[in-house]
Design a protein around this motif. Sequence first.
Motif, PDB file in Angstrom:
ATOM      1  N   ARG A 145      -3.876  12.956  -2.617  1.00 32.53           N
ATOM      2  CA  ARG A 145      -4.570  13.278  -1.384  1.00 32.53           C
ATOM      3  C   ARG A 145      -4.532  14.786  -1.223  1.00 32.53           C
ATOM      4  NH1 ARG A 145      -5.138   8.686   1.806  1.00 32.53           N
ATOM      5  NH2 ARG A 145      -5.183   9.835   3.754  1.00 32.53           N
ATOM      6  N   PHE A 146      -5.605  15.354  -0.709  1.00 32.92           N
ATOM      7  CA  PHE A 146      -5.783  16.795  -0.757  1.00 32.92           C
ATOM      8  C   PHE A 146      -5.915  17.364   0.651  1.00 32.92           C
ATOM      9  CE2 PHE A 146      -7.018  14.982  -4.696  1.00 32.92           C
ATOM     10  CZ  PHE A 146      -6.766  15.921  -5.669  1.00 32.92           C
ATOM     11  N   PRO A 147      -5.359  18.575   0.880  1.00 31.82           N
ATOM     12  CA  PRO A 147      -5.421  19.168   2.225  1.00 31.82           C
ATOM     13  C   PRO A 147      -6.847  19.563   2.604  1.00 31.82           C
ATOM     14  CG  PRO A 147      -4.481  20.719   0.649  1.00 31.82           C
ATOM     15  CD  PRO A 147      -4.613  19.408  -0.068  1.00 31.82           C
ATOM     16  N   LEU A 148      -7.181  19.356   3.877  1.00 38.48           N
ATOM     17  CA  LEU A 148      -8.498  19.686   4.408  1.00 38.48           C
ATOM     18  C   LEU A 148      -8.321  20.400   5.741  1.00 38.48           C
ATOM     19  CD1 LEU A 148     -10.256  16.220   3.859  1.00 38.48           C
ATOM     20  CD2 LEU A 148     -10.389  18.192   2.331  1.00 38.48           C
ATOM     21  N   GLY A 149      -9.431  20.868   6.311  1.00 38.05           N
ATOM     22  CA  GLY A 149      -9.407  21.365   7.677  1.00 38.05           C
ATOM     23  C   GLY A 149      -9.349  22.877   7.807  1.00 38.05           C
ATOM     24  N   ASP A 150      -9.284  23.321   9.065  1.00 36.22           N
ATOM     25  CA  ASP A 150      -9.331  24.754   9.380  1.00 36.22           C
ATOM     26  C   ASP A 150      -8.122  25.520   8.862  1.00 36.22           C
ATOM     27  OD1 ASP A 150     -11.660  24.224  10.630  1.00 36.22           O
ATOM     28  OD2 ASP A 150     -10.920  24.461  12.681  1.00 36.22           O
ATOM     29  N   GLY A 151      -7.025  24.816   8.592  1.00 37.66           N
ATOM     30  CA  GLY A 151      -5.842  25.503   8.086  1.00 37.66           C
ATOM     31  C   GLY A 151      -6.041  26.141   6.730  1.00 37.66           C
ATOM     32  N   LEU A 152      -7.120  25.786   6.051  1.00 39.37           N
ATOM     33  CA  LEU A 152      -7.378  26.357   4.732  1.00 39.37           C
ATOM     34  C   LEU A 152      -8.262  27.599   4.785  1.00 39.37           C
ATOM     35  CD1 LEU A 152      -6.764  23.179   4.065  1.00 39.37           C
ATOM     36  CD2 LEU A 152      -7.559  23.861   1.810  1.00 39.37           C
ATOM     37  N   LEU A 153      -8.827  27.930   5.939  1.00 33.97           N
ATOM     38  CA  LEU A 153      -9.678  29.118   6.035  1.00 33.97           C
ATOM     39  C   LEU A 153      -8.863  30.370   5.712  1.00 33.97           C
ATOM     40  CD1 LEU A 153     -11.769  28.305   9.240  1.00 33.97           C
ATOM     41  CD2 LEU A 153     -12.495  28.183   6.856  1.00 33.97           C
ATOM     42  N   GLY A 154      -9.416  31.195   4.854  1.00 34.39           N
ATOM     43  CA  GLY A 154      -8.718  32.395   4.405  1.00 34.39           C
ATOM     44  C   GLY A 154      -7.719  32.158   3.298  1.00 34.39           C
ATOM     45  N   ARG A 155      -7.669  30.935   2.770  1.00 36.25           N
ATOM     46  CA  ARG A 155      -6.691  30.589   1.750  1.00 36.25           C
ATOM     47  C   ARG A 155      -7.333  30.443   0.373  1.00 36.25           C
ATOM     48  NH1 ARG A 155      -1.860  28.724   3.775  1.00 36.25           N
ATOM     49  NH2 ARG A 155      -1.197  29.257   1.664  1.00 36.25           N
ATOM     50  N   VAL A 156      -6.491  30.589  -0.642  1.00 38.78           N
ATOM     51  CA  VAL A 156      -6.892  30.383  -2.034  1.00 38.78           C
ATOM     52  C   VAL A 156      -6.005  29.282  -2.597  1.00 38.78           C
ATOM     53  CG1 VAL A 156      -7.222  31.446  -4.292  1.00 38.78           C
ATOM     54  CG2 VAL A 156      -7.494  32.823  -2.221  1.00 38.78           C
ATOM     55  N   VAL A 157      -6.619  28.196  -3.076  1.00 38.68           N
ATOM     56  CA  VAL A 157      -5.867  27.050  -3.576  1.00 38.68           C
ATOM     57  C   VAL A 157      -6.353  26.695  -4.969  1.00 38.68           C
ATOM     58  CG1 VAL A 157      -5.426  26.120  -1.272  1.00 38.68           C
ATOM     59  CG2 VAL A 157      -7.494  25.440  -2.495  1.00 38.68           C
ATOM     60  N   ASP A 158      -5.545  25.889  -5.678  1.00 39.63           N
ATOM     61  CA  ASP A 158      -5.948  25.448  -7.009  1.00 39.63           C
ATOM     62  C   ASP A 158      -6.663  24.101  -6.905  1.00 39.63           C
ATOM     63  OD1 ASP A 158      -3.997  23.548  -6.593  1.00 39.63           O
ATOM     64  OD2 ASP A 158      -2.622  24.310  -8.129  1.00 39.63           O
ATOM     65  N   GLY A 159      -6.967  23.522  -8.054  1.00 38.49           N
ATOM     66  CA  GLY A 159      -7.706  22.273  -8.069  1.00 38.49           C
ATOM     67  C   GLY A 159      -6.936  21.094  -7.509  1.00 38.49           C
ATOM     68  N   ASN A 160      -5.613  21.253  -7.323  1.00 35.78           N
ATOM     69  CA  ASN A 160      -4.791  20.201  -6.727  1.00 35.78           C
ATOM     70  C   ASN A 160      -4.572  20.406  -5.232  1.00 35.78           C
ATOM     71  OD1 ASN A 160      -4.218  18.690  -9.136  1.00 35.78           O
ATOM     72  ND2 ASN A 160      -2.872  20.361  -9.773  1.00 35.78           N
ATOM     73  N   GLY A 161      -5.149  21.466  -4.669  1.00 35.03           N
ATOM     74  CA  GLY A 161      -4.936  21.764  -3.261  1.00 35.03           C
ATOM     75  C   GLY A 161      -3.653  22.504  -2.976  1.00 35.03           C
ATOM     76  N   ARG A 162      -3.016  23.042  -4.014  1.00 32.40           N
ATOM     77  CA  ARG A 162      -1.774  23.792  -3.824  1.00 32.40           C
ATOM     78  C   ARG A 162      -2.089  25.275  -3.685  1.00 32.40           C
ATOM     79  NH1 ARG A 162      -0.131  20.520  -8.639  1.00 32.40           N
ATOM     80  NH2 ARG A 162       0.818  18.607  -7.830  1.00 32.40           N
ATOM     81  N   PRO A 163      -1.425  25.981  -2.749  1.00 35.90           N
ATOM     82  CA  PRO A 163      -1.753  27.396  -2.516  1.00 35.90           C
ATOM     83  C   PRO A 163      -1.496  28.261  -3.742  1.00 35.90           C
ATOM     84  CG  PRO A 163      -0.435  26.493  -0.717  1.00 35.90           C
ATOM     85  CD  PRO A 163      -0.413  25.466  -1.811  1.00 35.90           C
ATOM     86  N   LEU A 164      -2.415  29.170  -4.003  1.00 36.23           N
ATOM     87  CA  LEU A 164      -2.240  30.190  -5.033  1.00 36.23           C
ATOM     88  C   LEU A 164      -1.892  31.532  -4.409  1.00 36.23           C
ATOM     89  CD1 LEU A 164      -5.213  29.356  -7.447  1.00 36.23           C
ATOM     90  CD2 LEU A 164      -2.783  28.920  -7.834  1.00 36.23           C
ATOM     91  N   ASP A 165      -2.064  31.654  -3.106  1.00 38.72           N
ATOM     92  CA  ASP A 165      -1.714  32.899  -2.428  1.00 38.72           C
ATOM     93  C   ASP A 165      -0.275  32.810  -1.912  1.00 38.72           C
ATOM     94  OD1 ASP A 165      -1.899  31.185  -0.263  1.00 38.72           O
ATOM     95  OD2 ASP A 165      -3.915  31.836   0.282  1.00 38.72           O
ATOM     96  N   ASP A 166       0.134  33.803  -1.164  1.00 38.00           N
ATOM     97  CA  ASP A 166       1.522  33.846  -0.670  1.00 38.00           C
ATOM     98  C   ASP A 166       1.576  33.636   0.839  1.00 38.00           C
ATOM     99  OD1 ASP A 166       0.295  36.162   0.018  1.00 38.00           O
ATOM    100  OD2 ASP A 166       1.860  37.518  -0.717  1.00 38.00           O
TER     101      ASP A 166
END
Length: 473
Positions: free
Chosen positions: A125-146
């Motif tokens: 299951r993958f994260p969705l929604g406004d919490g991802l705005l401004g974020r960089v994630v991989d194909g699994n939905g895991r953050p690539l940023d800090d």
Amino acid sequence: MTSDATESSISSGASQHHQHWRQVLGKISHRVESLSHYRHEGRVTRATGLVLEAIGIRLPLGSACLIELSPGNGHDDERYAEAEVVGFAGDKLFLMPLADTSGLLPGARVLALSGNRLDIASARRFPLGDGLLGRVVDGNGRPLDDHGPLEQAPHAPLDTPPINPLARAPIDTAIDVGIRAINGLLTVGRGQRMGLFAGSGVGKSVLLGMMARFTNADVIVVGLIGERGREVQDFIENILGDEGLARAVVVAAPADTSPLQRMQGAAYATRLAEDFRDQGRNVLLIMDSLTRYAMAAREIALAIGEPPATKGYPPSVFAKLPALVERAGNGKRGGGSITAFYTVLTEGDDQQDPIADSARAILDGHIVLSRQLAESGHYPAIDIEASISRAMPAVVDTRRLRQAQGFKQMISRYQRNRDLINVGAYISGQDPQLDRAVALYPRLEAFLQQRMNEIAELAPTQADLDRLIPIDD
């Protein structure tokens, strides 16, 4: 024997009896606790190339599982690699790992994700929604940023039911993408799906970044699929910029990830766009590139034994492309929209490449970038003659449509006679339309060019066209 002695003897016997059964139940409990936490378990029997074969377990296609790996670096901790069921033959399952499987041993356990553990229950299951705005994630939905984890974001699976085509809102509103040549001559409608056809090194990433910054959209979702890892950071920092990233989500699945993760990254980017659309927002989806997605699908299909068909691409690849693209577009009437731009790499600038040809058939238009224009310093290097927007007649009036046609006709007439003009064989006065094209060509060429940081909005672009190509009402 007294009654007290008799009672004591009975009590002692009962206590020993209870103690015996407690020991038996304790042993059983210990054995139960030592069993696997998973309902299904199999074994790896073969590892060849990208695909693993497993027996002793029955799972449907698309299911997730874990593959046991030997402990690494001298640690005794259990290690697992996540994988997906991509095919089967008889009792054998074909598994495609999502990550590196170094340390895999013959007979390694394959564990079906049962949902008994919270960390495993959310694995597919993958994260969705406004919490991802401004974020960089991989194909699994895991953050690539800090910027921290995404544990608070709502999670959902990738698959969604298709929208009834009769329930979709029609494409009837023009969208401002900030590119003069596109706004004026290839007007894009809200909810349209366009292809950006280009070879390598002709400026497609720069053009995508300009559209990401300039397009009038509530949310931007960028899928960087199969590109070089260096290009991910370059696109985010130098092309998208802080302003673009603030209202965007970037899904990055570079070329060094598994083909399954590249395909998953494209599906995840589309799922994010669908979620924002379902909230009633207007979304700009940029996917770079559709060709890399097709190549990842080809790798998987060939690895599990599907025969190649057209130029090495198995038939299933050409079924996956429309399944992905059709998820974009307008939602139900009164809802949000997904305006999508997919880049398509043309190998050797061959417009008849099978993926390019298939994409051209399923998209709502195509913008072709010319290497010749790029090499001559003409940016953006859009080949107006070879490009078309199929939704343009529905979003502009007849007058604008006639202007665009007249512009293309003059460009085409000049290009057909360019050699004669260059060698001095052209004599004015013999063809009034050609004379007009020659006189206007410098202004036509200037209209098509635009600097990287220059924005050309829809209204000023139409005013420029009115001065350049006056059309009587």
